[in-house]
Design a protein around this motif. Structure first.
Motif, PDB file in Angstrom:
ATOM      1  N   ARG A  95       0.834  -1.200   0.000  1.00 24.31           N
ATOM      2  CA  ARG A  95       0.000   0.000   0.000  1.00 24.31           C
ATOM      3  C   ARG A  95       0.871   1.254   0.000  1.00 24.31           C
ATOM      4  O   ARG A  95       0.553   2.244  -0.683  1.00 24.31           O
ATOM      5  CB  ARG A  95      -0.947  -0.012   1.197  1.00 24.31           C
ATOM      6  N   ALA A  96       1.979   1.219   0.712  1.00 31.26           N
ATOM      7  CA  ALA A  96       2.913   2.343   0.682  1.00 31.26           C
ATOM      8  C   ALA A  96       3.540   2.484  -0.699  1.00 31.26           C
ATOM      9  O   ALA A  96       3.739   3.600  -1.204  1.00 31.26           O
ATOM     10  CB  ALA A  96       3.992   2.152   1.745  1.00 31.26           C
ATOM     11  N   VAL A  97       3.845   1.329  -1.327  1.00 30.31           N
ATOM     12  CA  VAL A  97       4.459   1.339  -2.661  1.00 30.31           C
ATOM     13  C   VAL A  97       3.542   2.004  -3.682  1.00 30.31           C
ATOM     14  O   VAL A  97       3.960   2.873  -4.452  1.00 30.31           O
ATOM     15  CB  VAL A  97       4.814  -0.094  -3.103  1.00 30.31           C
ATOM     16  N   ASP A 189      -5.959   1.713 -13.086  1.00 32.95           N
ATOM     17  CA  ASP A 189      -6.755   2.905 -13.403  1.00 32.95           C
ATOM     18  C   ASP A 189      -6.502   4.030 -12.400  1.00 32.95           C
ATOM     19  O   ASP A 189      -6.438   5.213 -12.771  1.00 32.95           O
ATOM     20  CB  ASP A 189      -8.242   2.556 -13.430  1.00 32.95           C
ATOM     21  N   ALA A 190      -6.353   3.675 -11.125  1.00 31.54           N
ATOM     22  CA  ALA A 190      -6.062   4.698 -10.114  1.00 31.54           C
ATOM     23  C   ALA A 190      -4.665   5.281 -10.316  1.00 31.54           C
ATOM     24  O   ALA A 190      -4.448   6.483 -10.104  1.00 31.54           O
ATOM     25  CB  ALA A 190      -6.195   4.101  -8.716  1.00 31.54           C
ATOM     26  N   LEU A 191      -3.724   4.424 -10.724  1.00 31.79           N
ATOM     27  CA  LEU A 191      -2.375   4.928 -11.024  1.00 31.79           C
ATOM     28  C   LEU A 191      -2.409   5.919 -12.184  1.00 31.79           C
ATOM     29  O   LEU A 191      -1.725   6.946 -12.164  1.00 31.79           O
ATOM     30  CB  LEU A 191      -1.445   3.766 -11.369  1.00 31.79           C
ATOM     31  N   LYS A 192      -3.189   5.606 -13.203  1.00 30.63           N
ATOM     32  CA  LYS A 192      -3.288   6.501 -14.360  1.00 30.63           C
ATOM     33  C   LYS A 192      -3.805   7.872 -13.942  1.00 30.63           C
ATOM     34  O   LYS A 192      -3.406   8.894 -14.505  1.00 30.63           O
ATOM     35  CB  LYS A 192      -4.223   5.900 -15.417  1.00 30.63           C
ATOM     36  N   ARG A 193      -4.676   7.884 -12.962  1.00 34.47           N
ATOM     37  CA  ARG A 193      -5.227   9.161 -12.472  1.00 34.47           C
ATOM     38  C   ARG A 193      -4.309   9.808 -11.433  1.00 34.47           C
ATOM     39  O   ARG A 193      -4.606  10.905 -10.957  1.00 34.47           O
ATOM     40  CB  ARG A 193      -6.612   8.929 -11.839  1.00 34.47           C
ATOM     41  N   HIS A 197      -5.220   8.067  -2.954  1.00 36.30           N
ATOM     42  CA  HIS A 197      -6.261   7.470  -2.101  1.00 36.30           C
ATOM     43  C   HIS A 197      -6.891   6.261  -2.770  1.00 36.30           C
ATOM     44  O   HIS A 197      -7.008   5.187  -2.168  1.00 36.30           O
ATOM     45  CB  HIS A 197      -7.338   8.503  -1.764  1.00 36.30           C
ATOM     46  N   ASP A 198      -7.286   6.419  -4.018  1.00 34.69           N
ATOM     47  CA  ASP A 198      -7.960   5.323  -4.708  1.00 34.69           C
ATOM     48  C   ASP A 198      -7.045   4.131  -4.937  1.00 34.69           C
ATOM     49  O   ASP A 198      -7.475   2.975  -4.824  1.00 34.69           O
ATOM     50  CB  ASP A 198      -8.523   5.815  -6.043  1.00 34.69           C
ATOM     51  N   VAL A 199      -5.786   4.394  -5.248  1.00 29.22           N
ATOM     52  CA  VAL A 199      -4.872   3.279  -5.502  1.00 29.22           C
ATOM     53  C   VAL A 199      -4.562   2.537  -4.203  1.00 29.22           C
ATOM     54  O   VAL A 199      -4.408   1.318  -4.185  1.00 29.22           O
ATOM     55  CB  VAL A 199      -3.578   3.761  -6.200  1.00 29.22           C
TER      56      VAL A 199
END
Length: 228
Positions: A95-97, A189-193, A197-199
């Motif tokens: 999660r930290a990564v 998808d969260a990484l792309k944005r 928080h979402d990722v």
């Protein structure tokens, strides 16, 4: 274990033997309680006993085998506590990564991750579960590289051997690849944005599956597990 297995002469022998035996144990080809013979393994790989002994020590360090002086080496049962502790540590690291990766991901990084997702799709369509299992790990490893923290994946890799046995047994019915791929896409998808928080939440949902699947797998294979 008597048939010969060819090794790559350009790579350390003990590490190759370790990886192959680790895979065989994780893929349930060598069940809990099975004795491992230095002599038989050395014959299989056509090597001396020294690199085999070194591979056994590494397997013991990861919790997959127990070396009993004067009695031999045996594949361990799956430790429930070790899986739970491994899940806790892995989730904290990953999660930290991904939160760090969200702020660092470039178009090139995203392209490589998308390629891995496409390969996972192909593996599922072809029912190549061993390939999917490997590609799953490669996806998580790539996330650590995006975050510029290779040590994070090395740490996860060192603690997750026992966890991997549960993951592998869960693939065909408890945590099917289709579900895992969908969760990978949520992370992507969260990484792309670049949404930290979402990722973070996507990774939490993804890794939470293993802690749930152990309860179901233990019911099916009770004699494979220990409470220790």
């Amino acid at each position: 274990m008597s048939s010969s297995t060819l090794l790559n002469p350009t790579q350390p022998v003990n590490q190759q033997i370790y990886r192959i035996l680790r895979r065989d144990i994780v893929h349930c080809l060598i069940p809990p309680g099975t004795p491992l013979s230095e002599k038989e393994v050395s014959i299989r790989f056509e090597v001396s006993r020294q690199p085999v002994r070194e591979a056994f020590i590494k397997l013991a360090e990861t919790g997959l085998v127990q070396i009993r002086p004067q009695r031999g080496t045996y594949v361990n049962k799956i430790s429930v506590s070790q899986v739970k502790n491994g899940c806790f540590v892995r989730e904290a690291i990953e999660r930290a990564v991904v939160k760090r990766a969200a702020s660092m991901a470039t178009d090139e990084h995203l392209y490589m991750l998308e390629q891995l997702l496409n390969q996972q799709r192909t593996a599922i369509d072809r029912n190549q579960m061993n390939d999917f299992f490997q590609l799953d790990d490669e996806f998580h490893q790539q996330l650590a590289l995006v975050a510029d923290c290779r040590l994070a994946w090395d740490t996860v890799e060192n603690i997750k051997a026992t966890m991997d046995r549960v993951r592998y047994m869960s693939l065909d019915h408890v945590t099917p690849p289709e579900m895992l791929l969908s969760q990978h896409h949520e992370i992507f998808d969260a990484l792309k944005r670049h949404d930290e928080h979402d990722v973070d939440q996507a990774m939490h949902r993804h890794l939470h599956e293993i802690s749930q699947s152990i309860l179901l797998i233990r019911k099916e294979k009770r004699d494979w597990f220990s409470e220790e």
